[in-house]
Design a protein around this motif. Structure first.
Motif, PDB file in Angstrom:
ATOM      1  N   LYS A  89       0.706  -1.309   0.082  1.00  0.00           N
ATOM      2  CA  LYS A  89       0.003  -0.041  -0.144  1.00  0.00           C
ATOM      3  C   LYS A  89       1.040   1.211   0.089  1.00  0.00           C
ATOM      4  O   LYS A  89       2.052   1.438   0.463  1.00  0.00           O
ATOM      5  CB  LYS A  89      -0.905   0.022   1.142  1.00  0.00           C
ATOM      6  N   ASN A  90       0.225   2.213  -0.492  1.00  0.00           N
ATOM      7  CA  ASN A  90       0.912   3.475  -0.744  1.00  0.00           C
ATOM      8  C   ASN A  90       2.189   3.506  -1.494  1.00  0.00           C
ATOM      9  O   ASN A  90       3.086   4.378  -1.499  1.00  0.00           O
ATOM     10  CB  ASN A  90       1.377   4.224   0.806  1.00  0.00           C
ATOM     11  N   THR A  91       2.191   2.826  -2.619  1.00  0.00           N
ATOM     12  CA  THR A  91       3.107   2.641  -3.587  1.00  0.00           C
ATOM     13  C   THR A  91       2.574   3.250  -4.836  1.00  0.00           C
ATOM     14  O   THR A  91       1.452   2.737  -5.122  1.00  0.00           O
ATOM     15  CB  THR A  91       3.654   1.161  -3.667  1.00  0.00           C
ATOM     16  N   ARG A  92       3.027   4.208  -5.541  1.00  0.00           N
ATOM     17  CA  ARG A  92       2.846   4.647  -6.870  1.00  0.00           C
ATOM     18  C   ARG A  92       2.950   3.265  -7.792  1.00  0.00           C
ATOM     19  O   ARG A  92       4.074   3.170  -8.040  1.00  0.00           O
ATOM     20  CB  ARG A  92       3.439   5.899  -7.239  1.00  0.00           C
ATOM     21  N   VAL A  93       1.820   3.111  -8.656  1.00  0.00           N
ATOM     22  CA  VAL A  93       1.825   1.897  -9.714  1.00  0.00           C
ATOM     23  C   VAL A  93       0.847   2.075 -10.617  1.00  0.00           C
ATOM     24  O   VAL A  93      -0.277   2.978 -10.684  1.00  0.00           O
ATOM     25  CB  VAL A  93       1.548   0.767  -8.984  1.00  0.00           C
ATOM     26  N   GLN A  94       1.389   1.773 -11.838  1.00  0.00           N
ATOM     27  CA  GLN A  94       0.205   1.769 -13.163  1.00  0.00           C
ATOM     28  C   GLN A  94       0.541   0.460 -13.547  1.00  0.00           C
ATOM     29  O   GLN A  94       1.630  -0.399 -13.685  1.00  0.00           O
ATOM     30  CB  GLN A  94       1.057   2.885 -13.959  1.00  0.00           C
ATOM     31  N   TYR A  95      -0.851  -0.156 -13.951  1.00  0.00           N
ATOM     32  CA  TYR A  95      -1.219  -1.410 -14.585  1.00  0.00           C
ATOM     33  C   TYR A  95      -1.579  -1.152 -15.889  1.00  0.00           C
ATOM     34  O   TYR A  95      -2.158  -0.336 -16.370  1.00  0.00           O
ATOM     35  CB  TYR A  95      -2.440  -2.001 -13.592  1.00  0.00           C
ATOM     36  N   SER A  96      -0.811  -2.198 -16.829  1.00  0.00           N
ATOM     37  CA  SER A  96      -1.106  -2.147 -18.032  1.00  0.00           C
ATOM     38  C   SER A  96      -0.945  -3.518 -18.943  1.00  0.00           C
ATOM     39  O   SER A  96      -0.266  -4.441 -18.155  1.00  0.00           O
ATOM     40  CB  SER A  96      -0.331  -1.092 -18.903  1.00  0.00           C
ATOM     41  N   ASN A  97      -1.555  -3.726 -20.042  1.00  0.00           N
ATOM     42  CA  ASN A  97      -1.171  -4.747 -20.845  1.00  0.00           C
ATOM     43  C   ASN A  97      -0.905  -4.337 -22.249  1.00  0.00           C
ATOM     44  O   ASN A  97      -1.656  -4.250 -22.938  1.00  0.00           O
ATOM     45  CB  ASN A  97      -2.392  -5.699 -20.945  1.00  0.00           C
ATOM     46  N   PRO A  98       0.348  -4.010 -22.383  1.00  0.00           N
ATOM     47  CA  PRO A  98       0.958  -3.412 -23.742  1.00  0.00           C
ATOM     48  C   PRO A  98       1.254  -4.514 -24.998  1.00  0.00           C
ATOM     49  O   PRO A  98       1.786  -4.000 -25.905  1.00  0.00           O
ATOM     50  CB  PRO A  98       2.148  -2.562 -23.434  1.00  0.00           C
ATOM     51  N   PHE A  99       0.780  -5.709 -24.464  1.00  0.00           N
ATOM     52  CA  PHE A  99       1.085  -6.869 -25.205  1.00  0.00           C
ATOM     53  C   PHE A  99       0.208  -7.281 -26.211  1.00  0.00           C
ATOM     54  O   PHE A  99      -1.132  -6.467 -26.325  1.00  0.00           O
ATOM     55  CB  PHE A  99       1.652  -7.945 -24.478  1.00  0.00           C
ATOM     56  N   ASN A 100       0.180  -7.996 -27.043  1.00  0.00           N
ATOM     57  CA  ASN A 100      -0.588  -8.289 -28.194  1.00  0.00           C
ATOM     58  C   ASN A 100      -1.694  -9.726 -27.836  1.00  0.00           C
ATOM     59  O   ASN A 100      -2.299 -10.351 -28.601  1.00  0.00           O
ATOM     60  CB  ASN A 100       0.071  -8.841 -29.568  1.00  0.00           C
ATOM     61  N   GLU A 101      -1.761  -9.902 -26.709  1.00  0.00           N
ATOM     62  CA  GLU A 101      -2.631 -10.927 -25.979  1.00  0.00           C
ATOM     63  C   GLU A 101      -3.474 -10.536 -24.828  1.00  0.00           C
ATOM     64  O   GLU A 101      -2.700  -9.657 -23.805  1.00  0.00           O
ATOM     65  CB  GLU A 101      -2.020 -12.462 -25.711  1.00  0.00           C
ATOM     66  N   MET A 102      -4.800 -11.019 -24.677  1.00  0.00           N
ATOM     67  CA  MET A 102      -5.224 -10.779 -23.461  1.00  0.00           C
ATOM     68  C   MET A 102      -4.505 -11.392 -22.259  1.00  0.00           C
ATOM     69  O   MET A 102      -3.750 -12.381 -22.202  1.00  0.00           O
ATOM     70  CB  MET A 102      -6.581 -11.420 -23.306  1.00  0.00           C
TER      71      MET A 102
END
Length: 122
Positions: A89-102
């Motif tokens: 908790k209290n950690t700056r984070v970004q989640y993403s899926n920049p890849f070509n599959e789900m």
């Protein structure tokens, strides 16, 4: 009144989204009103991302299939199927899926996920 010692979740709450991500909360605020823990099954489409956030909960992620990218503070971390991570908790984070599959994964938050605690950036 039943006095069961377990709960089977057959009807998870499907969180409405506009970004193609499928979120099914099995246990948490939306399904039980409980704030101790949330467990959600997620499917993030190729190209999906969220804004940076600094949640007030620990988040555990287990990758079922595909890959998921995390930018934690300024470090890029990529997880693949079978790997897991805990982000404090209290950690700056970004989640993403920049890849070509789900990417399919489980997310567990302690305490439970809440829009009031996620602190997403604009």
């Amino acid at each position: 009144m039943t006095n069961k010692k377990y709960t089977i979740q057959n009807s998870p709450f499907v969180v409405p989204t506009t970004d193609g991500k499928v979120i099914k909360e099995h246990f948490g605020l939306a399904t039980e009103g409980g704030s101790k823990i949330s467990i959600a099954h997620m499917k993030a489409p190729a190209g999906w991302s969220e804004p940076f956030q600094t949640p007030e909960f620990d988040e555990y992620t287990f990758i079922i299939s595909g890959k998921k990218q995390f930018i934690i503070e300024n470090e890029v971390v990529i997880l693949e199927a079978g790997q897991s991570i805990k982000i404090n908790k209290n950690t700056r984070v970004q989640y993403s899926n920049p890849f070509n599959e789900m990417c399919e994964y489980l997310a567990i938050c302690l305490p439970a996920f809440s829009m009031d605690l996620v602190n997403r950036e604009d």
